[in-house]
Design a protein around this motif. Structure first.
Motif, PDB file in Angstrom:
ATOM      1  N   MET A   1       2.081  15.090   7.935  1.00  8.17           N
ATOM      2  CA  MET A   1       1.552  13.794   7.811  1.00  8.17           C
ATOM      3  C   MET A   1       2.640  12.907   6.980  1.00  8.17           C
ATOM      4  SD  MET A   1      -2.358  14.870   6.601  1.00  8.17           S
ATOM      5  CE  MET A   1      -3.162  13.139   7.080  1.00  8.17           C
ATOM      6  N   ALA A   2       2.538  11.773   7.395  1.00 11.41           N
ATOM      7  CA  ALA A   2       3.455  10.821   6.909  1.00 11.41           C
ATOM      8  C   ALA A   2       2.882   9.639   6.027  1.00 11.41           C
ATOM      9  CB  ALA A   2       4.464  10.278   7.972  1.00 11.41           C
ATOM     10  N   ILE A   3       3.380   9.097   4.951  1.00  6.41           N
ATOM     11  CA  ILE A   3       2.531   8.112   4.252  1.00  6.41           C
ATOM     12  C   ILE A   3       3.419   6.810   4.658  1.00  6.41           C
ATOM     13  CG2 ILE A   3       2.217   7.048   1.982  1.00  6.41           C
ATOM     14  CD1 ILE A   3       2.516   9.799   0.808  1.00  6.41           C
ATOM     15  N   PHE A   4       2.803   5.976   4.974  1.00  9.31           N
ATOM     16  CA  PHE A   4       3.230   4.437   5.378  1.00  9.31           C
ATOM     17  C   PHE A   4       2.586   3.488   4.296  1.00  9.31           C
ATOM     18  CE2 PHE A   4       2.435   7.025   9.229  1.00  9.31           C
ATOM     19  CZ  PHE A   4       3.662   6.909   9.674  1.00  9.31           C
ATOM     20  N   ALA A   5       3.627   2.485   4.013  1.00  8.54           N
ATOM     21  CA  ALA A   5       3.250   1.205   3.276  1.00  8.54           C
ATOM     22  C   ALA A   5       2.965   0.119   4.241  1.00  8.54           C
ATOM     23  CB  ALA A   5       4.376   0.917   2.448  1.00  8.54           C
ATOM     24  N   VAL A   6       1.960  -0.805   3.936  1.00  2.00           N
ATOM     25  CA  VAL A   6       1.476  -1.389   5.059  1.00  2.00           C
ATOM     26  C   VAL A   6       1.327  -2.931   4.343  1.00  2.00           C
ATOM     27  CG1 VAL A   6      -0.271  -2.431   6.670  1.00  2.00           C
ATOM     28  CG2 VAL A   6      -0.001   0.081   6.496  1.00  2.00           C
ATOM     29  N   MET A   7       1.934  -4.039   4.622  1.00  2.00           N
ATOM     30  CA  MET A   7       1.806  -5.236   3.868  1.00  2.00           C
ATOM     31  C   MET A   7       1.362  -6.125   5.053  1.00  2.00           C
ATOM     32  SD  MET A   7       5.398  -4.249   2.301  1.00  2.00           S
ATOM     33  CE  MET A   7       5.641  -3.062   3.594  1.00  2.00           C
ATOM     34  N   TYR A  28      -6.430   5.962   3.157  1.00  2.00           N
ATOM     35  CA  TYR A  28      -5.780   4.854   2.722  1.00  2.00           C
ATOM     36  C   TYR A  28      -5.899   4.316   1.281  1.00  2.00           C
ATOM     37  CZ  TYR A  28      -9.997   2.102   2.272  1.00  2.00           C
ATOM     38  OH  TYR A  28     -11.292   1.436   1.844  1.00  2.00           O
ATOM     39  N   TYR A  29      -5.036   3.910   0.716  1.00  2.00           N
ATOM     40  CA  TYR A  29      -4.982   3.469  -0.848  1.00  2.00           C
ATOM     41  C   TYR A  29      -4.874   2.148  -0.870  1.00  2.00           C
ATOM     42  CZ  TYR A  29      -4.381   3.393  -5.590  1.00  2.00           C
ATOM     43  OH  TYR A  29      -4.508   3.025  -7.057  1.00  2.00           O
ATOM     44  N   ALA A  30      -5.649   1.347  -1.263  1.00  2.00           N
ATOM     45  CA  ALA A  30      -5.379  -0.112  -1.467  1.00  2.00           C
ATOM     46  C   ALA A  30      -4.670  -0.274  -2.921  1.00  2.00           C
ATOM     47  CB  ALA A  30      -6.972  -0.938  -1.564  1.00  2.00           C
ATOM     48  N   ILE A  31      -3.521  -0.832  -2.684  1.00  2.00           N
ATOM     49  CA  ILE A  31      -2.689  -1.129  -3.887  1.00  2.00           C
ATOM     50  C   ILE A  31      -3.119  -2.319  -4.749  1.00  2.00           C
ATOM     51  CG2 ILE A  31      -0.293  -1.469  -4.576  1.00  2.00           C
ATOM     52  CD1 ILE A  31       0.708  -0.087  -2.089  1.00  2.00           C
ATOM     53  N   GLU A  32      -3.057  -3.376  -3.941  1.00  3.98           N
ATOM     54  CA  GLU A  32      -3.619  -4.893  -4.451  1.00  3.98           C
ATOM     55  C   GLU A  32      -3.297  -5.868  -3.258  1.00  3.98           C
ATOM     56  OE1 GLU A  32      -1.403  -5.691  -8.024  1.00  3.98           O
ATOM     57  OE2 GLU A  32       0.217  -6.703  -7.054  1.00  3.98           O
ATOM     58  N   GLY A  33      -4.093  -6.946  -3.249  1.00  4.15           N
ATOM     59  CA  GLY A  33      -4.071  -7.963  -2.294  1.00  4.15           C
ATOM     60  C   GLY A  33      -3.858  -7.341  -1.277  1.00  4.15           C
ATOM     61  N   LYS A  35      -1.669  -5.315   0.262  1.00  6.74           N
ATOM     62  CA  LYS A  35      -0.683  -3.843   0.257  1.00  6.74           C
ATOM     63  C   LYS A  35      -1.710  -2.603   0.378  1.00  6.74           C
ATOM     64  CE  LYS A  35       1.583  -6.023  -3.200  1.00  6.74           C
ATOM     65  NZ  LYS A  35       0.849  -7.148  -3.162  1.00  6.74           N
ATOM     66  N   TRP A  36      -1.078  -1.792   1.079  1.00  5.43           N
ATOM     67  CA  TRP A  36      -1.948  -0.444   1.217  1.00  5.43           C
ATOM     68  C   TRP A  36      -0.879   0.770   1.587  1.00  5.43           C
ATOM     69  CZ3 TRP A  36      -3.259  -5.093   3.777  1.00  5.43           C
ATOM     70  CH2 TRP A  36      -4.572  -5.296   3.718  1.00  5.43           C
ATOM     71  N   PHE A  37      -1.287   1.653   1.199  1.00  2.00           N
ATOM     72  CA  PHE A  37      -0.708   2.905   1.879  1.00  2.00           C
ATOM     73  C   PHE A  37      -1.632   3.514   2.851  1.00  2.00           C
ATOM     74  CE2 PHE A  37       1.495   3.522  -2.504  1.00  2.00           C
ATOM     75  CZ  PHE A  37       2.943   3.050  -1.993  1.00  2.00           C
TER      76      PHE A  37
END
Length: 91
Positions: A1-7, A28-33, A35-37
């Motif tokens: 599995m790979a982790i992706f940063a999504v903006m 998924y992880y909501a970082i803020e605003g 941005k997510w992983f």
């Protein structure tokens, strides 16, 4: 599995958030605003972007980057999530 940063970009961030929740409900992880992983298996950043509607059909604006390493200063829950997903990837 790979982790992706999504903006998310522009006024399509709400649509992107909905797609992330739909396509990656437990990964998924909501970082803020805007941005997510997200974590996905056997796909590229291009495929994740397309699946999230970043294509000429759905026109959701955003950027997806494969996370190859990480460092910084952030709340501990972010690091715990990354560690759990990264460990799952190799374990």
């Amino acid at each position: 599995m790979a982790i992706f940063a999504v903006m998310g970009l522009g006024n399509t961030t709400a649509a992107l958030e909905n797609k992330i929740k739909e396509r990656f409900p437990d990964d998924y992880y909501a970082i803020e605003g805007n941005k997510w992983f997200v974590v996905a298996d056997g796909v590229t950043a291009a495929k994740v972007a397309h699946n999230l509607g970043m294509n000429t059909t759905e026109n959701i604006l955003g950027i997806v980057v494969t996370v190859g390493g990480y460092n910084g200063l952030a709340p501990s829950d972010i690091w715990e999530w990354i560690k759990a997903k990264a460990t799952k990837s190799v374990g």
